[in-house]
Design an enzyme around this catalytic site. Structure first.
Site, short mmCIF file in Angstrom:
data_model
loop_
_atom_site.label_atom_id
_atom_site.label_comp_id
_atom_site.label_asym_id
_atom_site.label_seq_id
_atom_site.Cartn_x
_atom_site.Cartn_y
_atom_site.Cartn_z
CE LYS A 15 0.26 2.22 4.21
NZ LYS A 15 1.74 1.70 4.33
CB SER A 139 7.61 -10.15 -0.36
OG SER A 139 6.84 -8.88 -0.50
N GLY A 144 10.12 -2.88 5.73
CA GLY A 144 10.39 -1.66 6.38
C GLY A 144 10.55 0.08 5.71
N GLY A 146 7.76 1.27 4.50
CA GLY A 146 6.46 2.12 4.44
C GLY A 146 5.55 1.58 3.49
CG LEU A 147 6.49 0.86 -0.16
CD1 LEU A 147 7.11 0.15 -1.49
CD2 LEU A 147 5.57 1.94 -0.66
CB SER A 149 6.71 -5.59 3.68
OG SER A 149 7.08 -4.80 4.84
CB SER A 150 4.56 -6.16 8.45
OG SER A 150 3.61 -5.05 8.67
CG ASP A 207 -0.20 -0.36 6.57
OD1 ASP A 207 -0.83 0.84 6.50
OD2 ASP A 207 0.87 -0.55 6.91
#
Length: 392
Positions: A15, A139, A144, A146-147, A149-150, A207
């Site tokens: 995102k 992935s 880390g 800010g897109l 990923s978690s 997110d």
């Protein structure tokens, strides 16, 4: 016996925040969008003779493995898993999971992965108990930056786990990517949020919601509204590779607000107006090329205005300013996305922009040591695909 599916792949998008980051903490509207860069999780139940649960992180060339008997010893409460009832991981359960991680000897350089592996163990045992399986993760998203990923990991994992549970009614003969029903996506989103809580402590839920449902969402004061975009937008995403401390950046904005309450209130009001106008533009049909170009020009101006206000909040960074200057040379407008202080920068790529210009911009940014991605925004959320049939 009949044939059943025992292998599934689920993918969920990352995102970006199009507008409103930081200001949203102070009551403003923000807009987030999915991007067509995905995290994929494949799940394959293995035979009881193998009797282990394996997690393979392909991009990092790491593999974790737990004997089923060991899971039963340390996490004794999952004999009858309940996939339809998402639940939070208690402090005691988290301690038990931590002891399972200690046995894995995660390399010091990769220790930040521990919270993600903890989320994996919690979601897996809650939904499937002690079934032996191999779970593989790949992935396209940088970690880390800010897109999201978690969240994409938690959503794709929850999607894969639920697709092979009794909670989802899916056509197992479907060989291509398929979306889940809304009620099933709601369940995935709730489980993914529980995973995000293990990783982040107190996530906003933005997110995982964007990653689950795709497209775009508008959010304000905890209220999330799903939006539909009527125009395909393309963004250049530049990862400055500068790490940042999100908590410290958020605290810095709050401190500035205490020092200058009236000025900062005006800044947050302006951001709120930008987010609302941006939402309206994105949802307005554009019947022809001229209308699309006009909309893109307005969006570029709003992004530039939002970036100026983020600078007022004190969350820019020398690396972000380098990206802004570089893209401006080519008459392209950019803004940071997420926490700032490094991380990623968005640049709108207008529909009529030539690929030659894009290549030049990318080459110049990469020569500064940055990493560039080109992504469509506002696309699909979670999708699943069944890989093979196995005789049972």
């Amino acid at each position: 016996m009949g044939r059943t599916r025992t292998e599934v792949t689920a993918r969920a998008p990352g995102k970006i925040i199009l507008s409103g980051e930081h200001a949203v903490v102070h009551g403003s509207t923000a807009v987030a969008s999915s991007i067509n860069l995905y995290t994929s999780v494949s799940l394959r139940f293995s035979s009881d003779s193998e009797n282990v649960l394996k997690l393979e992180l392909k991009d990092m060339e790491l593999e974790f493995s737990w004997p089923i008997e060991r899971l039963k010893q340390v996490l004794p409460d999952f004999d009858s898993p309940s996939p339809s009832a998402p639940k939070s991981c208690s402090t005691d359960s988290l301690k038990s999971i931590a002891s399972l991680l200690e046995e894995q000897n995660i390399p010091e350089a990769k220790i930040t992965l521990a919270s993600g592996v903890s989320a994996f163990l919690w979601l897996y045992t809650c939904i499937h108990g002690y079934k032996p399986a191999i779970v593989t993760l790949t992935s396209e998203l940088p970690l880390g930056a800010g897109l999201g990923s978690s969240a994409a990991f938690c959503v794709s994992l929850s999607g894969a786990l639920l697709a092979l549970s009794k909670c989802c009614e899916l056509d197992y003969n479907q060989q291509s990517w398929v979306a889940l029903k809304d009620s099933e996506l709601d369940l995935v989103n709730k489980w993914a949020f529980e995973g995000e809580k293990i990783i982040h402590g107190k996530p906003s839920g933005i997110d995982n919601t964007v990653s689950t449902y795709g497209n775009m969402i508008q959010f304000r004061s905890g209220e999330l509204t799903r939006m539909k975009t009527s125009m395909p937008l393309k963004m250049l995403i530049t990862n400055t590779k500068v790490g940042r401390n999100t908590k410290a950046l958020v605290a810095g904005v709050s401190e500035r607000t205490l020092h200058h309450p009236n000025a900062m209130a005006s800044v947050f009001d302006a951001v709120d107006s930008i987010s609302k106008e941006l939402s309206t533009i994105i949802q307005t049909p554009a019947p022809n090329e001229i209308a699309v170009t006009e909309k893109e020009e307005k969006l570029e101006e709003l992004m530039e205005m939002n970036q100026g206000l983020l600078q007022c909040m004190g969350v820019s960074h020398v690396s972000i300013e380098t990206v802004l200057r570089t893209t401006l040379k080519y008459k392209l407008r950019s803004k940071l996305t997420g926490a700032g202080g490094g991380g990623c920068v968005l640049t709108l790529l207008p529909t009529l922009l030539s690929n030659i210009v894009v290549d030049k911009v990318v080459a110049e940014l990469e020569s500064c040591g940055f990493e560039c991605f080109i992504a469509g925004i506002g696309g699909n959320g979670l999708e699943v695909c069944f890989n093979d049939s196995t005789q049972t």
